[in-house]
Design an enzyme around this catalytic site. Structure first.
Site, PDB file in Angstrom:
ATOM      1  N   GLU A 105       0.840  -1.212   0.000  1.00 18.98           N
ATOM      2  CA  GLU A 105       0.000   0.000   0.000  1.00 18.98           C
ATOM      3  C   GLU A 105       0.871   1.257   0.000  1.00 18.98           C
ATOM      4  OE1 GLU A 105      -2.308  -1.494   3.403  1.00 18.98           O
ATOM      5  OE2 GLU A 105      -4.085  -1.143   2.167  1.00 18.98           O
ATOM      6  N   GLU A 125      -3.902  -9.518   3.853  1.00 20.22           N
ATOM      7  CA  GLU A 125      -4.642  -9.192   5.081  1.00 20.22           C
ATOM      8  C   GLU A 125      -5.769 -10.168   5.375  1.00 20.22           C
ATOM      9  OE1 GLU A 125      -3.482  -7.055   2.906  1.00 20.22           O
ATOM     10  OE2 GLU A 125      -2.794  -5.207   3.870  1.00 20.22           O
TER      11      GLU A 125
HETATM   12  N1  3HC Z   1       4.206  -7.457  11.542  1.00 17.11           N
HETATM   13  C1  3HC Z   1       4.959  -7.864  12.583  1.00 17.11           C
HETATM   14  N2  3HC Z   1       5.802  -8.911  12.554  1.00 17.11           N
HETATM   15  C2  3HC Z   1       5.885  -9.589  11.405  1.00 17.11           C
HETATM   16  C3  3HC Z   1       5.123  -9.243  10.269  1.00 17.11           C
HETATM   17  C4  3HC Z   1       4.269  -8.128  10.359  1.00 17.11           C
HETATM   18  N3  3HC Z   1       3.543  -7.704   9.331  1.00 17.11           N
HETATM   19  N4  3HC Z   1       5.413 -10.117   9.283  1.00 17.11           N
HETATM   20  C5  3HC Z   1       6.314 -10.966   9.774  1.00 17.11           C
HETATM   21  N5  3HC Z   1       6.609 -10.650  11.052  1.00 17.11           N
HETATM   22  C6  3HC Z   1       7.585 -11.293  11.924  1.00 17.11           C
HETATM   23  C7  3HC Z   1       7.193 -12.695  12.322  1.00 17.11           C
HETATM   24  O1  3HC Z   1       6.354 -12.679  13.449  1.00 17.11           O
HETATM   25  C8  3HC Z   1       8.538 -13.307  12.627  1.00 17.11           C
HETATM   26  O2  3HC Z   1       8.929 -12.821  13.887  1.00 17.11           O
HETATM   27  P1  3HC Z   1       9.851 -13.699  14.857  1.00 17.11           P
HETATM   28  O3  3HC Z   1      11.143 -13.918  14.143  1.00 17.11           O
HETATM   29  O4  3HC Z   1       9.949 -12.876  16.081  1.00 17.11           O
HETATM   30  O5  3HC Z   1       9.092 -14.991  15.041  1.00 17.11           O
HETATM   31  C9  3HC Z   1       9.451 -12.669  11.602  1.00 17.11           C
HETATM   32  O6  3HC Z   1       8.765 -11.494  11.160  1.00 17.11           O
HETATM   33  C10 3HC Z   1       9.773 -13.518  10.407  1.00 17.11           C
HETATM   34  O7  3HC Z   1       8.552 -14.018   9.882  1.00 17.11           O
HETATM   35  P2  3HC Z   1       8.516 -15.400   9.117  1.00 17.11           P
HETATM   36  O8  3HC Z   1       9.067 -16.468   9.986  1.00 17.11           O
HETATM   37  O9  3HC Z   1       7.125 -15.568   8.615  1.00 17.11           O
HETATM   38  O10 3HC Z   1       9.539 -15.129   7.929  1.00 17.11           O
HETATM   39  P3  3HC Z   1       9.468 -15.535   6.416  1.00 17.11           P
HETATM   40  O11 3HC Z   1      10.703 -15.018   5.815  1.00 17.11           O
HETATM   41  O12 3HC Z   1       9.147 -16.989   6.302  1.00 17.11           O
HETATM   42  O13 3HC Z   1       8.214 -14.746   5.795  1.00 17.11           O
HETATM   43  C11 3HC Z   1       6.771 -12.873   5.362  1.00 17.11           C
HETATM   44  C12 3HC Z   1       8.198 -13.339   5.721  1.00 17.11           C
HETATM   45  C13 3HC Z   1       6.408 -13.391   3.959  1.00 17.11           C
HETATM   46  C14 3HC Z   1       6.728 -11.380   5.393  1.00 17.11           C
HETATM   47  C15 3HC Z   1       5.784 -13.490   6.366  1.00 17.11           C
HETATM   48  O14 3HC Z   1       6.251 -13.212   7.667  1.00 17.11           O
HETATM   49  C16 3HC Z   1       4.388 -12.974   6.272  1.00 17.11           C
HETATM   50  O15 3HC Z   1       3.611 -13.464   5.480  1.00 17.11           O
HETATM   51  N6  3HC Z   1       4.053 -11.980   7.112  1.00 17.11           N
HETATM   52  C17 3HC Z   1       2.721 -11.450   7.187  1.00 17.11           C
HETATM   53  C18 3HC Z   1       2.496 -10.445   6.126  1.00 17.11           C
HETATM   54  C19 3HC Z   1       1.170  -9.801   6.318  1.00 17.11           C
HETATM   55  O16 3HC Z   1       0.178 -10.437   6.634  1.00 17.11           O
HETATM   56  N7  3HC Z   1       1.125  -8.501   6.093  1.00 17.11           N
HETATM   57  C20 3HC Z   1      -0.071  -7.739   6.245  1.00 17.11           C
HETATM   58  C21 3HC Z   1      -0.058  -7.121   7.584  1.00 17.11           C
HETATM   59  S1  3HC Z   1      -1.577  -6.329   7.938  1.00 17.11           S
HETATM   60  C22 3HC Z   1      -1.466  -4.852   7.110  1.00 17.11           C
HETATM   61  O17 3HC Z   1      -0.512  -4.559   6.459  1.00 17.11           O
HETATM   62  C23 3HC Z   1      -2.638  -3.949   7.343  1.00 17.11           C
HETATM   63  C24 3HC Z   1      -2.661  -2.816   6.399  1.00 17.11           C
HETATM   64  O18 3HC Z   1      -3.429  -3.162   5.276  1.00 17.11           O
HETATM   65  C25 3HC Z   1      -3.247  -1.616   7.044  1.00 17.11           C
END
Ligand code: 3HC
Ligand code: NAI
Length: 692
Positions: A105, A125
């Site tokens: 975004e 999301e």
């Molecule tokens: N916020 C906070 N922490 C996050 C995060 C996020 N968005 N995404 C990942 N992390 C953290 C994980 O909790 C983990 O923390 P830890 O080491 O303390 O356990 C660390 O990052 C690494 O995560 P992964 O083990 O999943 O690492 P990968 O390399 O396998 O994957 C990733 C990375 C593809 C970014 C995966 O973590 C992921 O899919 N994250 C979620 C992404 C997501 O859902 N984003 C949307 C958030 S909501 C949003 O943006 C709202 C907006 O529209 C207003």
């Protein structure tokens, strides 16, 4: 602030630096706004590049901040994007690795976007039970088109950047060094005016009404209990039916609604629970691991075959050992058949089939497995047989090989004591069918080496399982809890329920399968065998005898075409059985119990709170490291409804004092001893605390 600012000639570079994935927490948001302001005020700067340090452009909003004051604190993500979009000098997003959620975004708010191939682009999301809340639902359709945007937003699935290269999402793909390319691009557009803004792009989709109606119908049919997917459609619809600012307002409203739902809280809990489960406080991530290049499996029965398939699927060669050629042939044939079925469904190519089948070989000789790096024992659940096998393994396995047992109830410490190397022994408890179920309970014995534990955790990831560590006890985390759940299910039959009523109530709550259909699938004889042992070892624990009576009738479940339900050969559909229902009614009469009408609410509470109470004991005894580990066991191994977050999280949402109160009520019925609240549950309830 977790964003860095640097000037490179006429280009200012803002680098998000909030490891691990540059989540857009308050401090990072402040850093971006600060950087943009600095760049605007510096006459030497003509353009700005925003990029991310480390392994992501940005993984999106900081999920940990949700429902906390920091999430609403200025600058919010909306403010950041407004500042970027309204900047008077061009702002270019330079994308690599991951641009997800709020990260994408933010990029969509920039005037230009450049990317390297292979970056994962997503608005995921929906997987957290929410929708993109910082303009994603309004801007993405403007650059990739209505259909593609809707697909991406409703599924949350990442799309590789090169697949989007021809859309308006990217102004340039950069094959070489991203920063060099991005700075060159920024210099090129430094004087371009007016600056392009995604919000000004018109969505051209003449028959959008028909498409949106079709999408609503399809998504409604697929969304199940989750509210987010349909709201995603509504938000995207606003992108075509409303002016941009009104669309943003609608998106915001829907986002705020969803973020408060229990479904979203449960999904976010599951996201962090899964990641927490991989952490063992006294076994840091850099603990040296043993190399696993070959595997041996002992026993080619129900579990051994499935276990072997997991390793072959990950490209690791497996040798399966059996006692007799006949059993070995049968096991190998079953494996082959399983792969053939997957191939018939179009989920496996001939090449992969050949590769995987080729990686699994059989043997009758222990000498042939001695050089394997790990051996997983899956022979009969009998301590005598385990003793013979582990003594033999101790003799033949090379030094440093890991000796694992797939036992579901036996004492891993006793098994380890059959060897002279208890530090190499561990429990790897797969769930049936072992090639399908995600859960792997990793049972840490008193003497299990830290490197053995670390290696097993890494191995579980490699074979795509969710590894959860359990201490040693009868049944470990999952089966120890399920026993209490099954006991309640049995008592409910005596008091007035039919198996169908119990199953339906629990399935309506969201379980994939009720206890009786589950029993029929797994084989009722397994529980019978365990209860017979319990009658001797723990005579004080009471069970309903209905399940024993069922087994005495030879009704073991689907495998005998008769269990709690009737089955037609070759058909898994369960038909209520008059014979079983008569047996249950007669049993109540024999016990002098006057059958009563039991509500669905009581059924669900008794089954789920029985899990919670045993879970609390398991937590207090240190068998599970954290409540969220118990939730992961139930979400990935027992079909507990994901939208309820697991038994412990669910109890938290109900409120622990309410759970205790309900238990006290049920203690006034029969089998009061089953409802003594675990001390931890009682204490947390009294203190107004939660498990998670
Ligand atoms: N916020 C906070 N922490 C996050 C995060 C996020 N968005 N995404 C990942 N992390 C953290 C994980 O909790 C983990 O923390 P830890 O080491 O303390 O356990 C660390 O990052 C690494 O995560 P992964 O083990 O999943 O690492 P990968 O390399 O396998 O994957 C990733 C990375 C593809 C970014 C995966 O973590 C992921 O899919 N994250 C979620 C992404 C997501 O859902 N984003 C949307 C958030 S909501 C949003 O943006 C709202 C907006 O529209 C207003
Ligand atoms: P099974 O009876 O289907 O298979 C056991 C196999 O081991 C048989 O093929 C038998 O010939 C072989 N075997 C027995 N003794 C042997 C020996 N000394 N050397 C080599 N092979 C030998 O049993 P299943 O269901 O596969 O269970 C195996 C283990 O997995 C048990 O410990 C069980 O508790 C555990 N388990 C079972 C689950 C299930 O749902 N069936 C789930 C999780 C764990």
């Amino acid at each position: 602030m977790t964003a860095e600012y640097q000037v490179n000639g006429a280009v200012a570079v803002i680098t998000l630096a909030n490891p691990p994935v540059n989540g857009l927490g308050l401090s990072t948001r402040k850093g971006i706004v600060d950087g943009v302001n600095k760049a605007m005020n510096d006459p030497a700067v003509k353009a700005v590049v925003i990029t991310g340090a480390g392994k992501a452009f940005s993984g999106g909003a900081d999920i940990k901040e949700f429902n906390t004051p920091a999430a609403m604190a200025e600058p919010t993500l909306h403010t950041v994007i407004r500042v970027v979009e309204n900047a008077e000098k061009p702002v270019v997003a330079a994308i690599h690795s991951v641009a997800m959620g709020g990260g994408l975004e933010l990029a969509l708010g920039c005037h230009y976007r450049v990317a390297v191939p292979g970056a994962q682009i997503a608005l995921p999301e929906v997987k957290l039970g929410i929708l993109p809340g910082a303009g994603g639902t309004q801007r993405l359709p403007r650059v990739v088109g209505l259909e593609m945007a809707l697909n991406m937003i409703v599924s949350g699935t990442p799309v590789p950047s090169e697949k989007l290269a021809k859309t308006k999402l990217f102004d340039q793909m950069i094959d070489g060094d991203l920063m060099q390319g991005a700075i060159a691009f920024a210099n090129k557009v430094a004087d371009a005016r007016p600056l392009p803004k995604v919000r000004n792009i018109r969505i051209d989709y003449p028959n959008y009404e028909g498409f949106l109606q079709f999408s609503r119908n399809t998504v409604k049919a697929m969304a199940g209990p989750f509210p987010a997917p349909l709201k995603c459609v509504e938000a995207v619809a606003a992108a075509v039916t409303q002016k941009f600012d009104e669309g943003i307002r609608i998106e915001r409203e829907l986002f705020l609604e969803l973020v408060q739902t229990n479904e979203s809280k449960a999904l976010r809990h599951a996201f962090f629970a899964e990641r927490a489960a991989s952490k063992i406080p006294d076994v840091p991530e850099d603990t040296p691991k043993r190399e696993i290049k070959s595997v041996a499996v002992i026993g080619a029965g129900t579990m051994g075959g499935g276990i072997a398939m997991n390793f072959a699927n990950a490209g690791i060669p497996v040798k399966i050992l059996e006692m007799k050629q006949e059993a070995l042939d049968k096991g190998l044939a079953t494996i082959r058949k399983n792969y053939e079925n997957t191939m018939k469904k179009g989920k496996l190519t001939q090449e992969k089939f050949d590769q995987r089948v080729g990686l699994i070989t059989g043997t009758l000789s222990y000498e042939e497995i001695g050089q394997c790096d790990i051996v997983v024992e899956a022979v009969f659940e009998d301590m005598g047989v385990k003793e013979t096998v582990f003594k033999k393994l101790d003799e033949v396995m090379k030094p440093g090989a890991i000796l694992a047992s797939n036992t579901s109830t036996l004492d891993v410490d006793k098994i380890a004591a059959f060897t002279k190397r208890p530090q190499d022994v561990i429990g790897l408890h797969f769930f049936s069918p072992a090639n399908v179920m995600r859960l792997l309970e990793i049972v840490r014995g008193a003497k299990t080496g830290k490197d053995v534990l670390a290696t097993s955790m890494a191995l579980s990831k490699k074979i795509k399982k969710t590894g959860v560590v359990s201490g040693v006890c009868d049944g470990f985390i999952g089966n120890r809890m399920i026993e209490q759940y099954s006991r309640q299910a049995g008592f409910l039959l005596e008091e007035g329920c039919t198996p169908e009523q119990v199953d339906k109530a629990v399935e309506k709550f969201g379980f994939a399968m009720g206890p009786f259909r589950m029993g029929d699938l797994a084989g009722n004889d397994i529980g019978w065998y365990i209860r017979k042992r319990r009658y001797v070892e723990k005579p004080e624990v009471t069970y309903s005898k209905t399940a024993d009576l069922l087994c005495e009738m030879g009704r073991f479940g689907q495998k005998t075409s008769a269990g709690w339900y009737d089955y037609k050969p070759g058909d898994r559909k369960a038909y209520p059985s008059q014979m079983v229902n008569d047996m249950i009614v007669k049993h109540s009469a024999d016990l002098g119990i006057e059958r009563r009408k039991v509500s669905d609410e009581e059924i669900v509470e008794r089954l789920v709170y029985a899990l919670v109470n045993e879970g609390a004991r398991i937590l207090e005894e240190g068998i599970a490291m954290r409540a969220s580990d118990i939730d992961m066991v139930y979400l990935t191994g027992y079909g507990f409804p994901v939208f309820r977050g697991g038994p412990m999280f669910y109890a938290d949402t109900v409120g622990l004092p309410n759970v205790v109160m309900a238990m006290q009520k049920y203690a006034r019925g029969s089998h009061a001893e089953a409802w003594t609240p675990a001390p931890l549950l009682k204490r947390l309830a009294d203190e107004g605390k939660t498990f998670n």
